[in-house]
Design an enzyme around this catalytic site. Sequence first.
Site, PDB file in Angstrom:
ATOM      1  N   CYS A 283      -0.847   3.368  -6.493  1.00 29.13           N
ATOM      2  CA  CYS A 283      -1.802   2.820  -5.526  1.00 29.13           C
ATOM      3  C   CYS A 283      -2.038   1.391  -5.985  1.00 29.13           C
ATOM      4  O   CYS A 283      -2.285   1.158  -7.178  1.00 29.13           O
ATOM      5  CB  CYS A 283      -3.106   3.611  -5.545  1.00 29.13           C
ATOM      6  SG  CYS A 283      -4.453   2.787  -4.646  1.00 29.13           S
TER       7      CYS A 283
ATOM      8  N   CYS B 124       0.861  -1.186   0.000  1.00 29.48           N
ATOM      9  CA  CYS B 124       0.000   0.000   0.000  1.00 29.48           C
ATOM     10  C   CYS B 124       0.896   1.234   0.000  1.00 29.48           C
ATOM     11  O   CYS B 124       1.689   1.431   0.935  1.00 29.48           O
ATOM     12  CB  CYS B 124      -0.862  -0.022   1.267  1.00 29.48           C
ATOM     13  SG  CYS B 124      -1.851   1.460   1.490  1.00 29.48           S
TER      14      CYS B 124
END
Length: 285
Positions: A200, A85
């Site tokens: 992302c 992440c």
Amino acid sequence: MIKEQPDHDNLPDKAPVLVFDSGIGGLTVLRELRVWLPDRRFVYVADDAGFPYGDWEEEALCDRIIKLFDRLLAEHKPAIVVIACNTASTLVLDDLRAAFPFMKFVGTVPAIKPAAERTRSGLVSVLATPGTVRRAYTHDLIQSFASKCHVKLVGANLLATLAEAHIRGERIDEAQVLEQITPCFVEEDGRRTDIVVLACTHYPFLANVFRKIAPWPVDWLDPAEAIARRTISLLQESEGQGENGKMRENSDHPHDVAEFTSGKPDFAIRRLLQGFGLQFDHIDG
Ligand code: DGL
């Protein structure tokens, strides 16, 4: 606060790789890790109770993740942790390493350096959550590795949620996706953006949609393979394994599991996890 090392006596041969994200985005990294580490056991943890991470205040998010890892490391005793992440990595990697010095953490940070090396037009865009776009870490990466390029940071407030909907099998509005990615496409003095960094881990799930609706073709840079390679090299360093870091010759190993902090991912997510060969792990509380 520095934590004590948990009892890892019977490790490392059965210790799993723990892959962490706020939602299902980290599965795009898990997919690649499995290609490179086919015999490893994996634990996938999604902090879906905190999703999306993109809008969190930095301090609160940092505290939340450190607390969560206090429990996760004690429970799963991983060989290594992959923070799949960008929004978390760009904020909390240093704090995690300081709090748990006995553990190796591989981060996922915007692939600005490879993009700067590959671009021909000199125009690079970084598509990320608003959190990642705000981080000092991201701005430092640009300064250190891409000072000769024109880097456009694009904070997309809806894309991670749209990616989750898409992967659940829901219909998504392509016009809305286009609105989110359009700022990535820059034309300047006859030059055009030629690389968009997928900063992302949710976004590779939308890569086909991006390709279909993009104003012009670009390279969509997905860092998953680089993360897998980094993970292998760190595992080899600590465990002295051969080429592929293969560890699990026996077939009597437990299943790969997924844990969701909400404790109740919906049916579509459970089906997705099943497709990834992950068994849903119920947690109390
Ligand atoms: N998958 C996360 C990342 O790579 C972001 C999703 C979120 O907003 O929580 O940044």
